[in-house]
Design a protein around this motif. Sequence first.
Motif, short mmCIF file in Angstrom:
data_model
loop_
_atom_site.label_atom_id
_atom_site.label_comp_id
_atom_site.label_asym_id
_atom_site.label_seq_id
_atom_site.Cartn_x
_atom_site.Cartn_y
_atom_site.Cartn_z
N LEU A 205 63.78 84.95 34.09
CA LEU A 205 63.82 84.78 35.55
C LEU A 205 63.07 85.91 36.26
O LEU A 205 62.46 85.71 37.30
N PHE A 257 63.59 88.47 25.84
CA PHE A 257 63.38 87.45 24.81
C PHE A 257 62.11 87.69 24.01
O PHE A 257 61.53 86.75 23.47
N GLY A 663 78.33 84.28 24.89
CA GLY A 663 77.23 84.17 25.83
C GLY A 663 75.88 84.16 25.14
O GLY A 663 74.99 83.39 25.50
N GLY A 667 73.43 80.96 25.21
CA GLY A 667 72.13 81.17 25.82
C GLY A 667 70.99 80.91 24.85
O GLY A 667 70.01 80.26 25.20
N MET A 671 68.14 77.85 24.90
CA MET A 671 66.71 78.10 24.82
C MET A 671 66.11 77.27 23.69
O MET A 671 65.02 76.70 23.81
N CYS B 105 69.39 85.85 37.86
CA CYS B 105 69.64 84.56 38.53
C CYS B 105 70.94 84.63 39.33
O CYS B 105 71.22 83.73 40.13
N LEU B 136 67.95 78.04 38.02
CA LEU B 136 67.70 78.22 36.59
C LEU B 136 68.32 79.49 36.07
O LEU B 136 68.35 80.52 36.76
N CYS B 137 68.82 79.42 34.85
CA CYS B 137 69.28 80.61 34.14
C CYS B 137 68.71 80.54 32.74
O CYS B 137 68.75 79.48 32.11
N ARG B 138 68.21 81.65 32.25
CA ARG B 138 67.58 81.64 30.94
C ARG B 138 68.45 82.36 29.90
O ARG B 138 68.14 82.33 28.73
N CYS B 139 69.50 83.03 30.35
CA CYS B 139 70.30 83.85 29.45
C CYS B 139 71.59 83.19 28.98
O CYS B 139 71.99 83.35 27.84
N THR B 140 72.29 82.50 29.86
CA THR B 140 73.67 82.10 29.56
C THR B 140 73.80 80.69 29.04
O THR B 140 74.87 80.31 28.55
N TYR B 142 74.17 78.43 30.94
CA TYR B 142 75.00 77.92 32.05
C TYR B 142 76.48 77.80 31.71
O TYR B 142 77.28 77.47 32.58
#
Lengths: 770, 161, 288
Positions: A205, A257, A663, A667, A671, B105, B136-140, B142
């Motif tokens: 993000l 990442f 988490g 996550g 991805m 986010c 959008l979230c890229r880590c969790t 959601y």
Amino acid sequence: MGADEIRTSKADELRVVNRPVPRHDAAEKIAGSTRYAGDYAVPGMLFAGLVRSPIASARVTRRDASKALQVPGVVTVLFGEDVPNNQVWVDVPGQTTEVVALKASMQVLATDRVRFHGEPVALVVTETEDALAHGRLALEVEYEDLPGVFDPEDATREGAPEVHDGGNLLAEWNIDRGDVEAAFAEADLVVEEEYATQFVDHAYLEPEAGVGWIDDDGVINLRVSTQVIEHYRDVARILAVPESKVRVIGPYVGGGFGGKEDMTVEPYVALAVVRTGRPVRMVWSRQESLLARAKRHRMRMRYRTAARADGTILAHDIDVTADAGAYAYLSALVLLYAAVHAAGPYRVDAVRLRSRTVYTNNPPTSAMRGFGGMQVVLGYESQIDEVARRLGLDPAEVRKRSAIAKGDRLPVGQAIETEVLLADTIDAVLERAGPRPEAFGPGRLVGRGIASNLQSYGRLVWLNDSSSAWVGFRQDGSLLVRCGVQDIGGGQASSLAQIASEILGTDLDRIAVHFGDSSLTPLAGTTTATRQLYMSGNAVHEAATTLRDRILHAIAAETNELAERLRMTDDGVEGGDGTIPIPDVLSICKTRNVPTEALATFYGPKGTEVGKELRSERVFPDFTFGTHLVDLEVDEETGRVKLLRYVACHDVGRAINPVSVEGQICGAAAMGIGQALLEEIVVADGVNLTGGLFQYLVPTSADLPDIEAVFLESGEGLGPFGARGIGEPPIGPPPAAIASAIRDAVGARPTTLPITPERVLECIDRARGS
Amino acid sequence: MSEPLTVTLSVNGRDVTRTVPSHTTLLAWLRDHASIYDPKPGCGEGVCGACTVLVDGEPVSGCLVLAAQVDGAEVRTLSGLSRGVELTSLQRAFLERGAAQCGFCTPGMLMVATALLEEGRPLDRDEIRDAIHGNLCRCTGYQGIVSAIADVAGGGEGDGR
Amino acid sequence: MTIRPFRYVRAASVAEACALLAEHGAGAKLLAGGQSLLPMMNLGLVEPEVVVDVGRIGGIEGVVEDDGHIRIGALTRHRTLERDPVVAAHLPLVSAAARHVGNVRVRVRGTVGGSLSHNDPAAELPLVMAVLEAELTGNGPGGSRTIPWSEFPLTYFTTSLREEEMLTWIRLPKLGRGWGFGFHEVVRRAGDFAIVAAAAAVRLRDGVIEEARVGLTGVADRPVRCTAYEEAVGGRPPDEAAAASGTAVEGLEPVSDTFATAGYRRRIVPVLASRAVVDACTGAGGTA
């Protein structure tokens, strides 16, 4: 195997570690007060931006800053000639029999030639952001097209345009173990297939950003969003200044990442700061990031697998070609990971692997979560799943039959030295998922797929990895932890506080962690390769243990008690006659010349650098094992896939923070699901067509089901308290699990990522024989 | 060509007036002119949601609104939610559920979720996923985010996990 | 990602807005919700010299019901349409389309007039206007005129509105009893523009389809009506709607892009068209 039989070791009584404590950084983030790299403003700050090549392969024939310099607000323009050392060198290990490893290089700013769409050619520095937009547009660069090559297989052919002098082959890795031909001769079944993965973007993000300035001591300070503060060395080399004159400060990173493992803004901010003498900020736009940041390697993998009638895997014959893009970056190492992981978490006695990573004029490719070990999961899991299906056997049982165990060796030769709970993770996901769901209506097909994987944690052993940490008491008994670790969102910093708290007894809210400063915190190495909990966690563990023991011995001597009978708590040292309050404890130490602080360095295991013919007793410190399960539904007329259920289980050794562990699992799985179904950086003839987030399809909350994260704790990881790394492993299984579930639902297997609705329809057509 | 104009907004309860170039977005007005850093620039396309703020109670993309368009409006951002004093129940739920990892986010996510919860209707997990899909979230993945919102929405099934 | 500076003017009335458009011609852009214009400006795709903010002009916002029609003001936000009970009762296709537009933030600010004037070839609202045969009112310096939908969208991002005109009202007939509606789309991801979307309005009589209107978006430079399919199902019972759906793709030449190939779009057109028709039949009181 029922739930009670799934093996998990119980921790001894742990107070803080293994508890779901809220992370200390989370509170700041949730209050909105965290200042990321781009949130920083310094008085007198200038703005910097790059001018990039719009062409994939060209000679640069003219560069003219005169019009740009006339734009009001433009302060200066830099070209490659203005960079003291206009080269960034990368080691390419194992590719030569000479003593000195091969090196690959790229320029900070291109002078004569550009090799990919987006390559930086000029740096513009301005007073305002508006002037930056104008100035970049006014900068004139002319190019003369050069033939380019855009497919790695084309690039290896005779007569292909050379991306770099010396040919397009960057690196190769080969494995030969056992007698592959004999295995195929005796096989009851041979499965052969080709798999393909795509260019993927990290899509964190927070876009790339940083602010630089020169401090009162003439040190160039760079406060940048990075996974690696050690890049101060590379910046120093580029600027031709001593390393001591460059300091990198890493604030909390808004996602990495692997995309912030290489330098991004660092050299450019530094150059602008030195040229102007003023503070400078650089923030990349999302579109610039999608264009120019190095991507995950696109790979083509051919697998030929020999199996016995009972499903045992006898041999793999594997061929992998990776697209190294226009510059080497970490491509040679990514391929090495792919090669070592290519047979999966299984005992396979005969393996032949040939692999190569090849330059093209496509976007450069480098590190991304999973780092080569991720792409091959699609290969090995699809193969073993297909073996099961063709033999009419249960895919779970077939995996368990060949599952690697402690003491077995991977094809490269490394023995697994820790407990492997692979079978337990398979049982765990099946148990949690329950029976297969029914289809919801006509025209809907339901399928279930599982996929297991292994992924290394800790860096390649010949890199002499280490991490240092310092812990020290303040006078009131509160505690400071200093460690160079970069926190990119995985709770890297807060787990250090938990570990220190566990050992020294200090309450979590009396601990402050200072991280990510290349001048002021002991260097902890990169936040990559799932290594930080292992390395820095152990460093803090060691420092805290040293400090505790030192203090307890001092108190023991002072009170004539046995050190073994004393305990450190937040209130002080307990034991014997009662509790000595901490300030008094610290005074006693002072009078006895006992330091109330400790610095420790944790060293990773050692090993020899591998050669092109891979054979090694040890490549990585250790591995993390896991299994995912997905239930999905296919609309057989549109090919749209809906995920109904997703369960992911990994053995994490010991969960330092269970909420953080879950988490990471959720996550990373998300991805992986994105890569499986949605994401692709689309490149055609070297032109990157993905112009924005409206086109780069990161999964939203409505595209994902609940991801149920389950973790097991074998207690046998190499990290503190027996922890294993968990940042990367869960990204591997999703594409294979989804591909197998679709195979289950429609009768034919998708082999190319992303699995678009159209590709699902192709499978349906194939299954129907049309 | 572009005359500066004066925009007054009530930002987290305080009236703030700034004179800015007319092409200034609400996001830039807040960050570069009013020192409100919690809404983040993520894409400039209105897709990622990192710049979500509430304008007159409704979630908007700060990058897709000119400050001039909303002159006189009431703007709420994350840093005003708890006024740095006491976290809202949603913020506490985020903390407990691990809904913030890298945190980038999070400001946008908390604002869209706050607006959603202020609507007061009961929500199940699917409705929550649908309502926040623009952030959008890229880590969790959601997971923690949906659970945290579900906890507060009182739909009762906070724990789909 | 900085917007090129421009002169900002807030128009107090439709007349003022039109006068500004007339004065500045192609150098001026109207700003209503901004959810299409701002991204293009942020990405440097559009660089107007003058931006005319019409967002606070009174009198052209909201849903007005009269005897046979519903009028929607051009400045009505998607979110309002999505939730309006009158729209839900009489124009469920409009509610459905509004619900599919982008995400909540886009719907809070974006306007129906903006969406229709922008004419994205994969947008949902222009599609339902085609099926419901909307009548638009465009205002210019010389006055207002009525534009039937069939004359409104011309090609990609282009409508028949003149440079100095702005959309003010959308008028839709209340189709009434006997009519049912259906809407189906394929998107790669929640909130995206449609790869293909189909909308249908069907009237049944004595168990057969008396009149059908079927439209598609995402397959051409503007929404299309599947006239061949509409004819093919006329007079047929609902359970034959799927079999006839091959006619829906006749004459279409969709393009490939990063979201989907032309071949995929062609393949799902009959699927979505027939699903929309089947749902519409069910809604009209018949079963397929």
